[in-house]
Design an enzyme around this catalytic site. Sequence first.
Site, PDB file in Angstrom:
ATOM      1  N   HIS A  92     -11.892  -6.367  15.031  1.00 52.04           N
ATOM      2  CA  HIS A  92     -12.869  -5.403  14.525  1.00 52.04           C
ATOM      3  C   HIS A  92     -12.655  -5.110  13.046  1.00 52.04           C
ATOM      4  CE1 HIS A  92     -11.763  -4.673  18.764  1.00 52.04           C
ATOM      5  NE2 HIS A  92     -13.063  -4.781  18.940  1.00 52.04           N
TER       6      HIS A  92
HETATM    7 FE1  FES Z   1      -9.763  -3.671  16.795  1.00 57.52          FE
HETATM    8 FE2  FES Z   1      -7.633  -4.800  15.689  1.00 57.52          FE
HETATM    9  S1  FES Z   1      -9.350  -3.990  14.704  1.00 57.52           S
HETATM   10  S2  FES Z   1      -8.085  -4.574  17.792  1.00 57.52           S
END
Ligand code: FES
Length: 127
Positions: A92
Amino acid sequence: EAQVEIKLQNINVGKVSIFKWRGKPIFVYHRSQAVIEQERQTDVMKLRDPETDEQRVKRPEWLVMIGICTHLGCIPIPNSGIIHGGFYCPCHGSHFDGAGRIRKGPAPTNLEIPEYRFLDDSTILIG
Ligand code: FES
């Protein structure tokens, strides 16, 4: 496997080696002088999870961390992302600096530091 001994001599400057401890990836990062200086000059008050570089290492050249993103548990990629010598989690988009501190993206806290100690200049014991 409660404790794992790690030899440091084959980890070149700038490299991160990954070991396994209690089923978790452990990152052992041989930091360059440039990365050490960069992280020591970082303004801690601007950090989401304020910790000094000194609080995160026992010896400046060696950063030892649990390689699990504090957002939802992916494994960040070493030497990647917006911070030179830092880590990037592709799940993410979390960016961690060369001390494993969260700098951008959804992760709420810095990468975790395991219990460890130096047995000698080239050996650490995790756990
Ligand atoms: Fe979501 Fe690493 S940014 S698991």
